[in-house]
Write a protein that holds these residues in place. Sequence first.
Motif, short mmCIF file in Angstrom:
data_model
loop_
_atom_site.label_atom_id
_atom_site.label_comp_id
_atom_site.label_asym_id
_atom_site.label_seq_id
_atom_site.Cartn_x
_atom_site.Cartn_y
_atom_site.Cartn_z
N THR A 1 -15.80 21.23 16.96
CA THR A 1 -16.86 20.71 17.67
C THR A 1 -17.80 21.78 18.37
O THR A 1 -18.24 21.73 19.38
CB THR A 1 -16.86 19.54 18.55
N CYS B 1 -18.35 22.77 26.98
CA CYS B 1 -16.97 22.81 27.13
C CYS B 1 -16.58 24.24 27.89
O CYS B 1 -17.04 25.31 27.58
CB CYS B 1 -16.16 22.61 25.79
N PHE C 1 -21.18 23.01 22.14
CA PHE C 1 -20.75 23.72 23.22
C PHE C 1 -22.36 24.22 23.96
O PHE C 1 -22.12 24.34 25.14
CB PHE C 1 -20.59 25.27 22.76
N GLY D 1 -17.23 18.65 23.03
CA GLY D 1 -17.27 19.22 24.38
C GLY D 1 -16.15 18.55 25.16
O GLY D 1 -15.25 17.91 24.71
N LYS E 1 -2.27 21.36 24.81
CA LYS E 1 -2.74 22.56 24.24
C LYS E 1 -1.60 23.48 23.84
O LYS E 1 -1.29 24.34 24.72
CB LYS E 1 -3.89 23.26 25.12
N LEU F 1 -13.49 25.38 27.85
CA LEU F 1 -12.45 26.02 26.67
C LEU F 1 -12.93 26.71 25.61
O LEU F 1 -14.03 26.30 25.33
CB LEU F 1 -11.07 25.18 26.58
N ARG F 2 -12.02 27.28 24.74
CA ARG F 2 -12.49 27.83 23.44
C ARG F 2 -11.30 27.82 22.46
O ARG F 2 -10.81 28.79 22.09
CB ARG F 2 -13.12 29.21 23.71
N CYS F 3 -10.94 26.66 22.28
CA CYS F 3 -9.58 26.61 21.33
C CYS F 3 -9.89 27.19 20.06
O CYS F 3 -11.10 27.07 19.38
CB CYS F 3 -9.26 25.11 20.93
N TRP G 1 -9.10 26.53 17.06
CA TRP G 1 -9.32 25.84 16.01
C TRP G 1 -10.53 24.77 16.12
O TRP G 1 -10.69 23.81 15.33
CB TRP G 1 -8.06 25.16 15.33
N CYS G 2 -11.06 24.88 17.44
CA CYS G 2 -12.34 23.84 17.69
C CYS G 2 -12.86 23.50 16.69
O CYS G 2 -13.81 24.60 15.98
CB CYS G 2 -13.24 24.24 18.87
N SER H 1 -9.36 17.37 27.32
CA SER H 1 -8.71 18.52 27.09
C SER H 1 -7.43 18.77 27.58
O SER H 1 -6.66 19.60 27.03
CB SER H 1 -9.62 19.88 27.15
S1 SF4 Z 1 -11.05 21.47 20.87
FE1 SF4 Z 1 -12.16 20.35 22.87
S2 SF4 Z 1 -11.20 21.64 24.45
FE2 SF4 Z 1 -11.01 22.86 22.92
S3 SF4 Z 1 -12.90 24.15 22.88
FE3 SF4 Z 1 -13.41 22.53 21.40
S4 SF4 Z 1 -14.25 20.74 22.77
FE4 SF4 Z 1 -13.29 22.36 23.99
#
Ligand code: SF4
Length: 216
Positions: free
Chosen positions: A43, A34, A47, A75, A121, A36-38, A40-41, A102
């Motif tokens: 999963t 992925c 990565f 991802g 987001k 991005l690096r949200c 609260w991710c 995303s």
């Molecule tokens: S929530 Fe989704 S878009 Fe955001 S970092 Fe995790 S996998 Fe990537």
Amino acid sequence: MKEDTLVIHEIYASIQGESTFAGLPCTFVRTTGCNLRCSWCDTTQAFYGGTRMARAEVLARALATETPLVELTGGEPLLQPGSFPLLAELCDAGRTVLVETSGEADVSRVDPRVHKIMDLKAPGSGETHRMEWRNLDLLKPTDEAKAVILDRRDYEWARDLVRQRALAERCTVLFSPVHGQLDPGQLARWVLDDGLPVRVQVQMHKYLWPGVERGV
Ligand code: SF4
């Protein structure tokens, strides 16, 4: 060709935990990686790593579980060129197909038969500046836009976006509290107080299989 293979984290059958398809048996195809690096991710395990597989093998394994519903997720699945033909092939095979994306990745090449579940987001994610706003114009009635809400600031951001862009007239809009960080009842109260035409949801798989990274 670069579309002939995908890097896959896992393929498994479980119960769909989110969206209007929540509660249904579903096969998940989770891609690796992925951009991005949200904050609260949930999963982050996807990565890195994964296994490069022929697209034909991914398709065969996704169909082997025989669930009518298949979701391509990550991802961020749309970073991989092979995802676009894979989505079409899953549709051709008669499956109901979802893709979780995303909001940053271009969705214009996604087969129109696919149900896009696209994130909005909010500021608490730390990735609002990465949103590709043109993607909102590509949402259709069978798609769903999902705001993951961390706090009141996120809620107001998402509420204002829904109103300004008339999003609920375009597709289903989901508001989902960050699991363990925002009380779902509080979020429901805010939605009711504002009369917002959105669907409040919780992540069902986190109640079915607490603490398990994937729902099997
Ligand atoms: S929530 Fe989704 S878009 Fe955001 S970092 Fe995790 S996998 Fe990537």
